[in-house]
Design a protein around this motif. Structure first.
Motif, short mmCIF file in Angstrom:
data_model
loop_
_atom_site.label_atom_id
_atom_site.label_comp_id
_atom_site.label_asym_id
_atom_site.label_seq_id
_atom_site.Cartn_x
_atom_site.Cartn_y
_atom_site.Cartn_z
N GLN A 85 0.84 -1.20 0.00
CA GLN A 85 0.00 0.00 0.00
C GLN A 85 0.87 1.25 0.00
N SER A 86 0.48 2.21 -0.84
CA SER A 86 1.16 3.50 -1.06
C SER A 86 2.38 3.36 -1.99
N HIS A 115 -0.29 4.16 -7.91
CA HIS A 115 0.06 3.89 -6.51
C HIS A 115 -1.12 3.19 -5.84
N VAL A 166 -3.71 2.39 -3.24
CA VAL A 166 -4.33 3.06 -2.10
C VAL A 166 -4.81 2.02 -1.11
#
Lengths: 96, 154
Positions: free
Chosen positions: B11-12, B28, B30
């Motif tokens: 994540q990210s 990216h 989320v």
């Protein structure tokens, strides 16, 4: 003879996907739907006119739906192969 | 290591997602769920033949349409850290359960007992939902004791 994928963990495996591609890498994990973690992976692209092309890819999660075959690779035999001089037809996709 | 744990750890991070229809999505991550449905931000979509591109601020992809995800190499080390932290948390909680010494442990047990005295069925529910990770469980206990103290205050 492995009866589960557990015995392939941290070994080099070859994965043939439903679209006919061949991924090689270290099996790092899997789940009940055969989603696969493949580390330090590369793809081998077969061709009838030139040698096998190896494309470096890195870390992959491959979805189980898309996996046809998983096989363990004997690294000593694999390292002796001369990929530049191996020709072969690329695989087609799985036909349902 | 489970593929979905790795995805959660990513994540990210930037990633490439190829769908079964051959389209690829770069963006990216989320969020993701247990069906591999994913939410991407700052996305570039590439057509199957690779000659058309679309930019979009965000998108949501149904897990079942995914062929594979390509993830930055360093993410796999972050999962290991996560797993270690979980094991460490669990052993510490077990020490607390075995009980005896330490002021921290005594406090911990008190919280547990007070929670048990309250509403039994409700308590079970909270523990069930929190048992996924040691951290969350700890949080819910603190939360519970905070609620108790509120009650006592009144």
């Amino acid at each position: 003879m492995a009866s589960t994928l557990e015995q392939y963990i941290n070994h080099t495996v070859s994965i043939i996907t439903a679209d006919g591609r061949n991924f090689i890498g270290t099996l790092k994990g899997f789940d009940q739907t055969i989603n696969i973690i493949l580390d330090e992976s590369h793809e081998r692209v077969f061709s009838t006119t030139s040698g096998i092309e190896q494309i470096v890819l890195g870390l992959h999660i491959i979805r189980g739906d898309n996996i046809a075959v998983i096989g363990q690779i004997d690294e000593t035999i694999d390292s002796r192969l001369d990929f530049a001089n191996i020709r072969g037809e690329p695989l087609g996709p799985v036909v349902h | 290591m489970l593929p979905l744990s790795l995805l959660k750890a990513a994540q990210s991070h930037p990633m490439l997602v190829e769908l079964k229809n051959g389209e690829t999505y770069n963006g990216h991550l989320v969020s993701c769920d247990s069906w591999m449905n994913i939410n991407l931000r700052d996305v570039i979509c590439t057509s199957k033949d690779g000659d058309r591109f679309w930019r979009m601020p965000e998108c949501y992809i149904r897990g079942s349409t995914i062929k594979y995800l390509r993830i930055p190499d360093e993410v796999i080390d972050m999962v290991k850290e996560d797993a270690l932290a979980k094991v460490r948390n669990r052993t510490e909680m077990n020490k607390g359960r075995a009980g005896g010494g330490g002021q921290g442990n005594v406090q911990n047990q008190n919280q547990r007992n007070r929670g048990g005295n309250r509403n039994n069925s409700n308590n079970r529910n909270m523990q069930g939902s929190a048992s996924a990770s040691g951290g969350v469980r700890q949080f819910s206990q603190n939360n519970r004791s905070a609620m108790q103290q509120n009650k006592l205050g009144k």
